[in-house]
Design a protein around this motif. Sequence first.
Motif, mmCIF file in Angstrom:
data_model
loop_
_atom_site.group_PDB
_atom_site.id
_atom_site.type_symbol
_atom_site.label_atom_id
_atom_site.label_comp_id
_atom_site.label_asym_id
_atom_site.label_seq_id
_atom_site.Cartn_x
_atom_site.Cartn_y
_atom_site.Cartn_z
ATOM 1 N N LEU A 167 67.844 62.634 47.459
ATOM 2 C CA LEU A 167 68.424 63.357 48.592
ATOM 3 C C LEU A 167 68.067 64.845 48.573
ATOM 4 O O LEU A 167 68.444 65.582 49.473
ATOM 5 C CB LEU A 167 69.948 63.188 48.590
ATOM 6 C CG LEU A 167 70.444 61.749 48.687
ATOM 7 C CD1 LEU A 167 71.968 61.694 48.581
ATOM 8 C CD2 LEU A 167 69.976 61.101 49.974
ATOM 9 N N SER A 168 67.348 65.276 47.546
ATOM 10 C CA SER A 168 67.005 66.697 47.417
ATOM 11 C C SER A 168 65.704 67.009 48.149
ATOM 12 O O SER A 168 65.065 66.130 48.713
ATOM 13 C CB SER A 168 66.890 67.080 45.939
ATOM 14 O OG SER A 168 65.690 66.564 45.397
ATOM 15 N N ASP A 169 65.307 68.266 48.109
ATOM 16 C CA ASP A 169 64.072 68.684 48.774
ATOM 17 C C ASP A 169 62.930 68.880 47.779
ATOM 18 O O ASP A 169 61.913 69.492 48.103
ATOM 19 C CB ASP A 169 64.311 69.954 49.608
ATOM 20 C CG ASP A 169 64.838 71.104 48.772
ATOM 21 O OD1 ASP A 169 65.050 70.931 47.556
ATOM 22 O OD2 ASP A 169 65.041 72.199 49.342
ATOM 23 N N THR A 170 63.085 68.366 46.554
ATOM 24 C CA THR A 170 62.019 68.433 45.552
ATOM 25 C C THR A 170 61.759 67.038 44.986
ATOM 26 O O THR A 170 62.616 66.160 45.050
ATOM 27 C CB THR A 170 62.386 69.379 44.385
ATOM 28 O OG1 THR A 170 63.558 68.879 43.740
ATOM 29 C CG2 THR A 170 62.621 70.801 44.870
ATOM 30 N N VAL A 171 60.583 66.846 44.412
ATOM 31 C CA VAL A 171 60.210 65.568 43.810
ATOM 32 C C VAL A 171 61.098 65.295 42.601
ATOM 33 O O VAL A 171 61.443 66.202 41.849
ATOM 34 C CB VAL A 171 58.721 65.586 43.384
ATOM 35 C CG1 VAL A 171 58.361 64.337 42.588
ATOM 36 C CG2 VAL A 171 57.825 65.712 44.595
ATOM 37 N N CYS A 172 61.469 64.046 42.419
ATOM 38 C CA CYS A 172 62.249 63.622 41.254
ATOM 39 C C CYS A 172 61.387 62.668 40.425
ATOM 40 O O CYS A 172 60.746 61.763 40.971
ATOM 41 C CB CYS A 172 63.522 62.908 41.689
ATOM 42 S SG CYS A 172 64.487 62.283 40.289
ATOM 43 N N GLU A 173 61.367 62.884 39.111
ATOM 44 C CA GLU A 173 60.650 61.998 38.201
ATOM 45 C C GLU A 173 61.632 61.382 37.217
ATOM 46 O O GLU A 173 62.514 62.065 36.694
ATOM 47 C CB GLU A 173 59.599 62.760 37.409
ATOM 48 C CG GLU A 173 58.380 63.130 38.205
ATOM 49 C CD GLU A 173 57.333 63.795 37.335
ATOM 50 O OE1 GLU A 173 56.839 63.131 36.391
ATOM 51 O OE2 GLU A 173 57.039 64.965 37.576
ATOM 52 N N VAL A 174 61.446 60.090 36.967
ATOM 53 C CA VAL A 174 62.299 59.345 36.053
ATOM 54 C C VAL A 174 61.397 58.507 35.150
ATOM 55 O O VAL A 174 60.410 57.939 35.614
ATOM 56 C CB VAL A 174 63.255 58.398 36.829
ATOM 57 C CG1 VAL A 174 64.075 57.542 35.884
ATOM 58 C CG2 VAL A 174 64.147 59.179 37.784
ATOM 59 N N VAL A 175 61.732 58.417 33.887
ATOM 60 C CA VAL A 175 61.092 57.459 32.994
ATOM 61 C C VAL A 175 62.152 56.406 32.709
ATOM 62 O O VAL A 175 63.260 56.728 32.264
ATOM 63 C CB VAL A 175 60.595 58.114 31.684
ATOM 64 C CG1 VAL A 175 60.082 57.054 30.720
ATOM 65 C CG2 VAL A 175 59.503 59.138 31.997
ATOM 66 N N SER A 176 61.811 55.136 33.029
ATOM 67 C CA SER A 176 62.793 54.072 32.890
ATOM 68 C C SER A 176 62.249 52.904 32.080
ATOM 69 O O SER A 176 61.042 52.778 31.882
ATOM 70 C CB SER A 176 63.230 53.578 34.277
ATOM 71 O OG SER A 176 62.159 52.893 34.909
#
Length: 183
Positions: A167-176
């Motif tokens: 929902l933010s205005d920046t890229v989100c990165e996740v390691v899962s």
Amino acid sequence: MDIGNKLKLLRKQHGLSQRELAARAGLTNGTISLIEKNRTSPSVASLKSLLDAIPISMAEFFSIIEEEDTSKVFYRSEELIEISPSSQGGVSLRQLGNAENHALQVLHESYEPGADTGPEWLSHEGEEAGIVVRGRIEVTVDGAVTELQAGDGYLFDSRLPHRFRNLSDTVCEVVSACTPPSF
């Protein structure tokens, strides 16, 4: 990767018509046709529904052949398998190695601003865990909603309905990680 043609080949190998697959997956025949012609890209949730209807796991669908006599241990960034390119709804899921050959599936996930895993809830066998590396992500698991930021994590029974949204205005990165590999 040519998702449309790969799905079409898989559907035919299992003796399914587009109508049968659409009915099983809860999608329209027209949607199946557009996906198979690569005129539209399925959301992660829609692709999961299609593959569940065949049935085949996402890990199997996107598997690569590893050398039989030597087990690969190290992977460069360009060797990760693109399960869902970011051009398909702003969610990029890149898998480490061939999940069919392991008891653990590891993903590098990237969510563009406003991207999500789709309107359908995800649900699959196993447990799922992840740590937000950069940005913020809203995670919903079985009705519980929270926003996680860099350094925060999650761990849950992945049979529970869940989804991810940036929902933010920046890229989100996740390691899962998911065990067993079923996504």
